[in-house]
Design a protein around this motif. Sequence first.
Motif, PDB file in Angstrom:
ATOM      1  N   SER A 161       0.816  -1.222   0.000  1.00  0.00           N
ATOM      2  CA  SER A 161       0.000   0.000   0.000  1.00  0.00           C
ATOM      3  C   SER A 161       0.847   1.268   0.000  1.00  0.00           C
ATOM      4  O   SER A 161       0.330   2.373  -0.202  1.00  0.00           O
ATOM      5  CB  SER A 161      -0.931   0.006   1.217  1.00  0.00           C
ATOM      6  N   LEU A 162       2.165   1.132   0.231  1.00  0.00           N
ATOM      7  CA  LEU A 162       3.048   2.302   0.290  1.00  0.00           C
ATOM      8  C   LEU A 162       3.815   2.539  -1.007  1.00  0.00           C
ATOM      9  O   LEU A 162       4.457   3.580  -1.159  1.00  0.00           O
ATOM     10  CB  LEU A 162       4.050   2.134   1.436  1.00  0.00           C
ATOM     11  N   LEU A 163       3.768   1.587  -1.945  1.00  0.00           N
ATOM     12  CA  LEU A 163       4.602   1.689  -3.144  1.00  0.00           C
ATOM     13  C   LEU A 163       4.326   2.949  -3.957  1.00  0.00           C
ATOM     14  O   LEU A 163       5.240   3.565  -4.514  1.00  0.00           O
ATOM     15  CB  LEU A 163       4.392   0.452  -4.026  1.00  0.00           C
ATOM     16  N   TRP A 164       3.062   3.338  -4.041  1.00  0.00           N
ATOM     17  CA  TRP A 164       2.717   4.483  -4.887  1.00  0.00           C
ATOM     18  C   TRP A 164       3.287   5.804  -4.372  1.00  0.00           C
ATOM     19  O   TRP A 164       3.347   6.797  -5.104  1.00  0.00           O
ATOM     20  CB  TRP A 164       1.190   4.593  -5.007  1.00  0.00           C
ATOM     21  N   THR A 165       3.744   5.819  -3.106  1.00  0.00           N
ATOM     22  CA  THR A 165       4.288   7.047  -2.528  1.00  0.00           C
ATOM     23  C   THR A 165       5.761   7.258  -2.865  1.00  0.00           C
ATOM     24  O   THR A 165       6.306   8.325  -2.590  1.00  0.00           O
ATOM     25  CB  THR A 165       4.143   7.036  -0.987  1.00  0.00           C
ATOM     26  N   ALA A 166       6.423   6.243  -3.451  1.00  0.00           N
ATOM     27  CA  ALA A 166       7.866   6.326  -3.696  1.00  0.00           C
ATOM     28  C   ALA A 166       8.166   7.249  -4.871  1.00  0.00           C
ATOM     29  O   ALA A 166       7.617   7.083  -5.964  1.00  0.00           O
ATOM     30  CB  ALA A 166       8.425   4.935  -3.964  1.00  0.00           C
ATOM     31  N   HIS A 167       9.055   8.219  -4.658  1.00  0.00           N
ATOM     32  CA  HIS A 167       9.423   9.155  -5.714  1.00  0.00           C
ATOM     33  C   HIS A 167      10.939   9.250  -5.887  1.00  0.00           C
ATOM     34  O   HIS A 167      11.433  10.179  -6.521  1.00  0.00           O
ATOM     35  CB  HIS A 167       8.860  10.545  -5.409  1.00  0.00           C
ATOM     36  N   GLY A 195       0.522   3.255 -11.437  1.00  0.00           N
ATOM     37  CA  GLY A 195       0.666   1.825 -11.667  1.00  0.00           C
ATOM     38  C   GLY A 195       0.895   1.045 -10.387  1.00  0.00           C
ATOM     39  O   GLY A 195       0.480  -0.119 -10.261  1.00  0.00           O
ATOM     40  N   PHE A 196       1.521   1.686  -9.395  1.00  0.00           N
ATOM     41  CA  PHE A 196       1.802   1.003  -8.126  1.00  0.00           C
ATOM     42  C   PHE A 196       0.536   0.810  -7.278  1.00  0.00           C
ATOM     43  O   PHE A 196       0.599   0.140  -6.239  1.00  0.00           O
ATOM     44  CB  PHE A 196       2.840   1.793  -7.325  1.00  0.00           C
ATOM     45  N   LEU A 197      -0.586   1.383  -7.696  1.00  0.00           N
ATOM     46  CA  LEU A 197      -1.836   1.144  -6.971  1.00  0.00           C
ATOM     47  C   LEU A 197      -2.367  -0.264  -7.219  1.00  0.00           C
ATOM     48  O   LEU A 197      -3.169  -0.774  -6.437  1.00  0.00           O
ATOM     49  CB  LEU A 197      -2.891   2.178  -7.395  1.00  0.00           C
ATOM     50  N   VAL A 198      -1.936  -0.880  -8.307  1.00  0.00           N
ATOM     51  CA  VAL A 198      -2.434  -2.211  -8.656  1.00  0.00           C
ATOM     52  C   VAL A 198      -2.083  -3.261  -7.600  1.00  0.00           C
ATOM     53  O   VAL A 198      -2.944  -4.037  -7.177  1.00  0.00           O
ATOM     54  CB  VAL A 198      -1.919  -2.619 -10.049  1.00  0.00           C
ATOM     55  N   PRO A 199      -0.822  -3.345  -7.128  1.00  0.00           N
ATOM     56  CA  PRO A 199      -0.530  -4.312  -6.063  1.00  0.00           C
ATOM     57  C   PRO A 199      -1.343  -4.068  -4.791  1.00  0.00           C
ATOM     58  O   PRO A 199      -1.710  -5.022  -4.099  1.00  0.00           O
ATOM     59  CB  PRO A 199       0.969  -4.098  -5.804  1.00  0.00           C
ATOM     60  N   LEU A 200      -1.629  -2.806  -4.487  1.00  0.00           N
ATOM     61  CA  LEU A 200      -2.427  -2.491  -3.300  1.00  0.00           C
ATOM     62  C   LEU A 200      -3.814  -3.108  -3.417  1.00  0.00           C
ATOM     63  O   LEU A 200      -4.281  -3.812  -2.505  1.00  0.00           O
ATOM     64  CB  LEU A 200      -2.529  -0.967  -3.154  1.00  0.00           C
ATOM     65  N   VAL A 201      -4.486  -2.879  -4.539  1.00  0.00           N
ATOM     66  CA  VAL A 201      -5.847  -3.398  -4.727  1.00  0.00           C
ATOM     67  C   VAL A 201      -5.847  -4.925  -4.766  1.00  0.00           C
ATOM     68  O   VAL A 201      -6.694  -5.584  -4.145  1.00  0.00           O
ATOM     69  CB  VAL A 201      -6.461  -2.823  -6.015  1.00  0.00           C
TER      70      VAL A 201
END
Length: 423
Positions: A297-303, A373-379
């Motif tokens: 759930s944290l992957l999408w925050t990585a920049h 795209g990193f929202l996909v693993p979260l869902v």
Amino acid sequence: MLRTPGAWTFLLPGFAARQPFAMLTIGIVLLVEHTTGSYGSAGAVAAVTGVSMALFAPQSGKLADRFGQRAVLLPGVVVHTASVAGLTALALTGAPLWALFAAAVPTGASVPQIGPMVRARWAAQLDGSPLMSTAAAFESVTDEFTFVVGPVLATALSTGVHPAAGLIAEGALTLVGGLLFAAQYRTQPPVLRGGGGTIGHGEGSAAGHKRASALSVPGVRVLAVAFLGIGSVFGGMQVSVTAFSEEIGNPGVNGVLYGTFAAGNMLAGIACGAIAWKNGPLRRVIVGYVGLTLTASLLWTAHSVVLLGALGLLVGLCIAPALIGGYTLVEALVPASARTEAFTWLTGAVALGQALAVTAAGQLADARGASAGFLVPLVGTAFALVTLVSLRSRLTPSAEGRIAARGAHGARGKNHRPQVPVD
């Protein structure tokens, strides 16, 4: 475990034969993105390959249980190599997208199921032994080592030699490694025929009843959903990490970032195999999945590269307990006559989850950037976790199922070993 008679004769060829598996999806994505300029198109072609594999892999496993692994592998590796060559040629000649989809179907359908076949050999050698959990951990480490080496190798070949080089290498390695593994026919599980190998659940457990699919076992269906979520992590990471690397102008870091993620899985697998667990695999599956969902759930925050690498490592560390626990549970839930098929259902579920995630992440990356795209693993992991927790009672084998599983081999007398605890 490694002192098991005959183990090394299938371990080394099996390791070589499964290397290409980790190169296929990323090889397709890199080649098709190069020829079409679209991550969405690349992800869609890779997704067709994954869906095709998910649909056909269990049938391959069922045939291997019925006729033997060698009989399935020999034609399979030849068909796969030819299909990869056809897909590569179509992509390089600018063929329309529908033609790439058509070529992707046999490419995925013919992927050799080396991992499930090796696991079935371990199950045949260690049936009922506590070492089965160690073997499951060992296989997870082996799988993840291929996902450390495979994407890096495919990326290096595709970016440093030629966009098609990664996919060409995958086809060549599949042919050579698959034939070497098929030659080890003496260690393949015995072909079990007749009623003694039927799946013992409800009325279907009667002697002489037609052999049922491993998917008829409720616990296998629950685990398939859980592995679907794990596949969403693999697929979402592959496309989103590739898009992230392109966004920052450093495509070469793609293999390193994905390799860091796979290395976390490998390290956790080593720990799972080294520790003498007091808790059963069912509890480890649930705990591991909770951690996987939270970290994903944290992957999408990585920049930044450093932050994404650290988060990828944490996600990888949480995958291994869920994977290993799931594969260990299969030994208790499914009789020996259907284990290869059961393992391929789980592997196929990972492939299907990966295929769906590659498609979704590719579309999101094209429209909104890599972070979307990193929202996909979260869902994917959240959905699978809810299913796993809600239906966890189905992952405890009934006494009837255990008797049927043991009955596939007959009475053991003094050589009988205790059933692996599951809770």
